[in-house]
Design a protein around this motif. Structure first.
Motif, short mmCIF file in Angstrom:
data_model
loop_
_atom_site.label_atom_id
_atom_site.label_comp_id
_atom_site.label_asym_id
_atom_site.label_seq_id
_atom_site.Cartn_x
_atom_site.Cartn_y
_atom_site.Cartn_z
N ALA A 275 1.15 -9.50 3.67
CA ALA A 275 1.86 -8.99 4.84
C ALA A 275 2.43 -7.61 4.59
O ALA A 275 2.93 -6.95 5.51
N ARG A 276 2.36 -7.11 3.35
CA ARG A 276 3.08 -5.89 2.97
C ARG A 276 2.19 -4.65 2.87
O ARG A 276 2.69 -3.55 2.62
N LEU A 277 0.88 -4.81 3.02
CA LEU A 277 -0.03 -3.67 2.98
C LEU A 277 -0.45 -3.34 4.41
O LEU A 277 -1.25 -4.05 5.01
N ASN A 278 0.10 -2.26 4.92
CA ASN A 278 -0.03 -1.97 6.34
C ASN A 278 -1.07 -0.90 6.63
O ASN A 278 -1.73 -0.38 5.73
N GLU A 279 -1.18 -0.55 7.91
CA GLU A 279 -2.13 0.47 8.34
C GLU A 279 -1.92 1.75 7.55
O GLU A 279 -0.79 2.18 7.32
N GLY A 280 -3.01 2.35 7.14
CA GLY A 280 -2.94 3.55 6.32
C GLY A 280 -3.31 3.30 4.87
O GLY A 280 -3.59 4.24 4.12
#
Length: 253
Positions: free
Chosen positions: A74-79
């Motif tokens: 859940a902690r690796l987001n867009e970008g």
């Protein structure tokens, strides 16, 4: 020989009478007494709540077509590169004819749902109640939120015919090893499992080989239960190829 002990029926249960008399009946207490909200936290009520989660999940997902679950942080987001891989995996699975299931949250779960949704596929999210509030991401078409991890895990296992693990933390590890254990022990069909991210997963796989396998804690073939790759295209191709020889009737749709 009968004894002189006094006994009485209380509902369906026969009990020894201690000499006292009931002040009221069950019916009377149900209809006349005010609410005592402690019952909402009692184990018999929890059982009904758990049962309701299974009923809701089975009801909502019963007509789901063949599907692949995508796990991830859940902690690796867009970008991030991992988010881009997740979108590509979700899109590729959709184009291959699969629904995509995730944990419904942000980060790499969102990426899988986004890829499926942008490819006009069925995007499913199975969320979980956590201490820090977490809602289903906006790319989910069909979503269910669970209170209990074990009910949610059952839905992943029951309604998926393959599993993809993107990089993640303890939750992703828990889900991955649950699936590996169920496949290894024959509790579910030997569905394909793919670990996306050779650099991320490589150390874990080496440890499995050098520790688990070397000590005889797993068998030689257990390390063949999954593929490690960096390629979303290879991920989808591997799943499609494996499904050609599997017997699950849903794979014929």
């Amino acid at each position: 020989m009968a004894t002189d002990k006094n006994r009485t029926l209380r509902g369906p249960v026969l009990v020894r009478n201690d000499g006292g008399q009931q002040d009221s009946t069950y019916d009377q207490r149900l209809l006349e007494l005010g609410s005592d909200h402690d019952w909402q936290h009692a184990d018999p009520w929890r059982i009904l709540r758990i049962q309701s989660e299974f009923v809701s999940g089975f009801d909502a997902l019963s007509s789901l077509p063949k599907a692949v679950t995508v796990f991830g942080s859940a902690r690796l987001n867009e970008g991030t590169p991992e988010y881009g891989q997740g979108v590509a995996v979700g899109k590729g699975l959709t184009e291959a004819g699969y629904a995509v299931i995730t944990g419904g949250g942000p980060g790499l779960m969102e990426a899988g749902n986004r890829g499926a949704s942008e490819a006009d596929g069925l995007s499913v999210g199975l969320g979980i109640e956590l201490p820090h509030e977490q809602s289903l991401n906006t790319w989910v078409d069909l979503g269910i939120n669970f209170r209990y991890f074990f009910a949610r895990k059952t839905m992943f296992l029951k309604y998926s015919q393959a599993f993809v693990a993107l990089p993640g933390g303890f939750g992703t590890m828990d889900e991955l090893f649950e699936v590996l254990c169920m496949v290894q022990t024959g509790k579910i069909t030997n569905f394909p499992i793919v670990l996306v991210g050779t650099e991320f997963w490589g150390g874990l796989v080496d440890w499995m080989r050098e520790r688990m396998l070397a000590m005889g804690l797993i068998s030689d073939g257990d390390l063949d239960l999954f593929l490690v790759t960096d390629s979303p295209e290879e991920t989808v191709r591997y799943i499609v190829d494996k499904h050609q020889t599997m017997t699950d009737g849903r794979l014929r749709d």
